[in-house]
Scaffold this active site. Structure first.
Site, mmCIF file in Angstrom:
data_model
loop_
_atom_site.group_PDB
_atom_site.id
_atom_site.type_symbol
_atom_site.label_atom_id
_atom_site.label_comp_id
_atom_site.label_asym_id
_atom_site.label_seq_id
_atom_site.Cartn_x
_atom_site.Cartn_y
_atom_site.Cartn_z
ATOM 1 N N GLU A 119 46.480 34.287 41.512
ATOM 2 C CA GLU A 119 45.510 33.394 42.165
ATOM 3 C C GLU A 119 45.621 31.964 41.620
ATOM 4 O O GLU A 119 44.708 31.153 41.797
ATOM 5 C CB GLU A 119 44.063 33.909 41.966
ATOM 6 C CG GLU A 119 43.784 35.290 42.529
ATOM 7 C CD GLU A 119 43.747 35.367 44.066
ATOM 8 O OE1 GLU A 119 44.007 34.349 44.731
ATOM 9 O OE2 GLU A 119 43.472 36.465 44.571
ATOM 10 N N HIS A 144 35.449 40.893 40.514
ATOM 11 C CA HIS A 144 35.170 41.821 41.618
ATOM 12 C C HIS A 144 33.841 42.546 41.376
ATOM 13 O O HIS A 144 33.843 43.753 41.113
ATOM 14 C CB HIS A 144 36.302 42.852 41.721
ATOM 15 C CG HIS A 144 37.672 42.295 41.986
ATOM 16 N ND1 HIS A 144 38.842 43.021 41.840
ATOM 17 C CD2 HIS A 144 38.062 41.064 42.418
ATOM 18 C CE1 HIS A 144 39.885 42.279 42.170
ATOM 19 N NE2 HIS A 144 39.439 41.074 42.510
HETATM 20 P P1 13P Z 1 46.138 38.884 39.002
HETATM 21 O O1 13P Z 1 46.411 40.121 38.186
HETATM 22 O O2 13P Z 1 47.406 38.283 39.554
HETATM 23 O O3 13P Z 1 45.295 37.891 38.221
HETATM 24 O O4 13P Z 1 45.314 39.319 40.298
HETATM 25 C C1 13P Z 1 44.065 39.950 40.221
HETATM 26 C C2 13P Z 1 43.172 39.629 41.372
HETATM 27 O O5 13P Z 1 41.979 39.862 41.283
HETATM 28 C C3 13P Z 1 43.750 39.035 42.606
HETATM 29 O O6 13P Z 1 42.744 38.582 43.443
HETATM 30 ZN ZN ZN Z 2 40.774 39.493 43.120
#
Ligand code: 13P
Ligand code: ZN
Length: 270
Positions: A119, A144
């Site tokens: 990201e 999340h």
């Molecule tokens: P990364 O492991 O690349 O940080 O991705 C995790 C994520 O939440 C993507 O939205």
């Molecule tokens: Zn994510």
């Protein structure tokens, strides 16, 4: 093993705060596997020795040109790295990067060649935006949170400020500590430049926290702890709503009059 943090107390304090928050994200159940990412603009605590340090990676394209990031330094969670691992070993699960003079590539300066989060376009575009508007915000956190993501699966909550009002009304603290509410970014491909652009558009409507529909939230703040606190506060309200619903009733929420009284008493936006 030597670390770029050795003898650099200010830089270490920044990274320790990231590690502390990463632990909270895991404990909250918001960071399954590699879920979520954190970046912090650490340029203010970078000394001349670090500026002279050779890179430990080849230049990598960011995918966007970010003119205000020239020569800036960021701590970034590594892609595919777990928050629960980062909490214990932040420099093995994240790295410090330097933005090159062309403003569209970065290189890693320490401690290990851990590739930054997928990201990165969103995170760095947001840092570029924050600098452009003269903000003192240095941290961005994407995570999340189960209860907030669940609410984003209902289209009625995705209309402008419907969710902000509902969450504010669950407990007085939410408006007090997240006075700008929760912006909404419609579903977009994770890690895309489109998602980065839409995130900035939402932040520019004066939000500090935005919901990425059916994916997660993205928050900015003066430091990583403040950004986390805003997400935590909104999540608390979402849990109150969810718990009331699971007890068999839709919660009334504070009345408009109670919200007005509180906003006036604590000098909050209307
Ligand atoms: P990364 O492991 O690349 O940080 O991705 C995790 C994520 O939440 C993507 O939205
Ligand atoms: Zn994510």
């Amino acid at each position: 093993m030597n670390s770029i943090l050795d003898g650099r107390h200010d830089l270490k304090r920044e990274i320790d705060a990231v590690a502390e928050v990463a632990g909270y994200l895991w404990t909250k159940g918001w960071a399954e596997r590699n879920g979520g990412n954190i970046t912090v603009n650490v340029t203010d605590v970078i000394d001349d020795d670090i500026r002279k340090m050779p890179a430990i990676s080849a230049p990598v394209s960011i995918g966007v040109e970010l003119p205000l990031l020239k020569g800036k330094y960021f701590y970034c969670k590594g892609t595919n790295r777990r928050m629960r691992d980062l909490a214990r070993k932040p420099m093995e699960n994240g790295s410090i990067i330097r933005i090159l003079d062309d403003c569209s590539h970065y290189e890693i300066v320490g401690d290990m060649p851990v590739k930054p989060t997928s990201e990165l376009p969103s995170h760095l575009s947001v840092h570029n935006y924050l600098i452009g508007k003269g903000s003192d915000y240095k941290a961005s956190v994407h995570t999340h949170p189960i209860e907030l993501i669940a609410m984003s699966h209902n289209p009625k909550f995705l209309k402008k400020d419907v969710l902000s009002k509902l969450l504010w009304s669950m407990i007085p603290e939410t408006k007090a500590f997240c006075p700008r509410g929760l912006g909404i970014v419609p579903y977009m491909l994770p890690s895309s430049v489109e998602l980065a652009d839409a995130t900035i558009k939402a932040l520019d409507e004066d939000y500090d926290v935005v919901m990425w529909e059916k994916h997660g939230v993205f928050a900015v703040g003066p430091d990583v702890m403040e950004a986390f606190d805003m997400i935590d506060t909104l999540s608390k309200s979402a849990i109150i709503y969810r718990d009331a619903c699971s007890m068999g009733f839709i919660p009334d929420g504070m009345t408009d009059e109670q919200m007005r009284e509180m906003s006036a008493a604590f000098n909050l936006p209307k």
